[in-house]
Design a protein around this motif. Structure first.
Motif, PDB file in Angstrom:
ATOM      1  N   THR A 266       9.931  -1.935   3.230  1.00  0.00           N
ATOM      2  CA  THR A 266       9.066  -2.601   2.244  1.00  0.00           C
ATOM      3  C   THR A 266       8.054  -1.620   1.672  1.00  0.00           C
ATOM      4  OG1 THR A 266       9.265  -4.652   3.514  1.00  0.00           O
ATOM      5  CG2 THR A 266       7.539  -4.567   1.841  1.00  0.00           C
ATOM      6  N   GLN A 267       7.456  -0.815   2.526  1.00  0.00           N
ATOM      7  CA  GLN A 267       6.461   0.150   2.064  1.00  0.00           C
ATOM      8  C   GLN A 267       7.082   1.182   1.127  1.00  0.00           C
ATOM      9  OE1 GLN A 267       3.033   0.030   2.640  1.00  0.00           O
ATOM     10  NE2 GLN A 267       3.156   1.506   0.950  1.00  0.00           N
TER      11      GLN A 267
ATOM     12  N   GLN B 121      14.266  -8.156   2.445  1.00  0.00           N
ATOM     13  CA  GLN B 121      13.343  -7.265   1.758  1.00  0.00           C
ATOM     14  C   GLN B 121      12.848  -7.844   0.436  1.00  0.00           C
ATOM     15  OE1 GLN B 121      11.762  -4.581   2.748  1.00  0.00           O
ATOM     16  NE2 GLN B 121      12.700  -4.810   4.772  1.00  0.00           N
TER      17      GLN B 121
ATOM     18  N   GLU C  65       9.337  -2.975   7.986  1.00  0.00           N
ATOM     19  CA  GLU C  65       8.032  -2.745   7.351  1.00  0.00           C
ATOM     20  C   GLU C  65       8.033  -1.433   6.563  1.00  0.00           C
ATOM     21  OE1 GLU C  65       8.566  -3.260  10.524  1.00  0.00           O
ATOM     22  OE2 GLU C  65       7.756  -5.264  10.922  1.00  0.00           O
TER      23      GLU C  65
ATOM     24  N   ALA D 114      10.020 -10.010   1.529  1.00  0.00           N
ATOM     25  CA  ALA D 114       8.901  -9.199   2.005  1.00  0.00           C
ATOM     26  C   ALA D 114       8.183  -8.517   0.844  1.00  0.00           C
ATOM     27  CB  ALA D 114       9.400  -8.153   3.007  1.00  0.00           C
TER      28      ALA D 114
END
Length: 209
Positions: free
Chosen positions: A197-198, A20, A194, A23
């Motif tokens: 990360t968001q 992470q 994902e 990312a």
């Protein structure tokens, strides 16, 4: 030049902190923000040498007190050689583990007094704290499974410790987050990568262009 920011990613074994951190750096770069990704223990030449001492060998190689001293020494070099220069240059710093891991692993789980750990940090690293800390929260059982899949027989001294130890680490991060809600942001690490990360980007929305 945008204001520099110092972020740390914390959590137990298998939470995905390293993945992470990379990312998040890529997502920040897409927004025009230059971020340095680093880690603890390690991140500088001297600190990486100490990392080898800390991570290798039997679980009983060092006492919790000795570990706390070694981590403080590694962090002092890391802060001096990497973190402070990057922040002074206007860069963001994303650190995979920082002082809160020492407080959790050597402190709560290892029995070292939190005030002693923070005193070492004040002496060695000037008490530097992250602007925000992402706690990647994961059930201990799932974290152990992920870590075992990742490491196999190459697990380090800390990953090889028992379930009670890792449960204490998880409890420590929960307590830290409750005590410092302005700095800590709990991120559900059971989400797809994902989405994790968001969630971190969402927590940085007030700083992002």
């Amino acid at each position: 030049m945008r204001d520099a920011r110092f972020l740390s990613l914390e959590g137990g074994e298998g939470a995905g902190k390293s993945t992470q951190a990379r990312a998040l750096a890529a997502a920040l770069a897409a927004r025009g923000i230059d971020a340095v990704v680093t880690r603890e223990p390690g991140g500088s030449e001297g600190a990486e040498a100490i990392r080898a001492l800390l991570m290798q060998g039997e679980a009983t190689r060092w006492s919790a007190q000795s570990e706390a001293l070694l981590f403080a020494a590694a962090r002092a070099d890391h802060v001096e050689k990497v973190i402070r220069p990057a922040l002074a240059a206007g860069q963001w710093v994303l650190c995979d583990r920082y002082i809160d891991s020492t407080r959790a692993y050597q402190g709560v789980a290892g029995g070292v007094d939190d005030a002693a750990i923070l005193a070492l940090h004040a002496f060695g690293s000037g008490g530097l704290l992250p602007d925000r800390t992402f706690w990647l929260a994961l059930p201990e059982e799932l974290g152990a499974t992920r870590a075992a899949t990742r490491d196999g027989v190459a697990a380090d001294r800390f990953a090889r410790r028992g379930r009670d130890f890792h449960a204490a680490v998880a409890d420590a991060f929960s307590r830290f987050a409750a005590a410092e809600p302005q700095r800590f942001h709990r991120i559900d690490a059971t989400l797809p990568p994902e989405a994790v990360t968001q969630a971190m980007l969402d927590a940085l929305a007030d700083w992002l262009p």
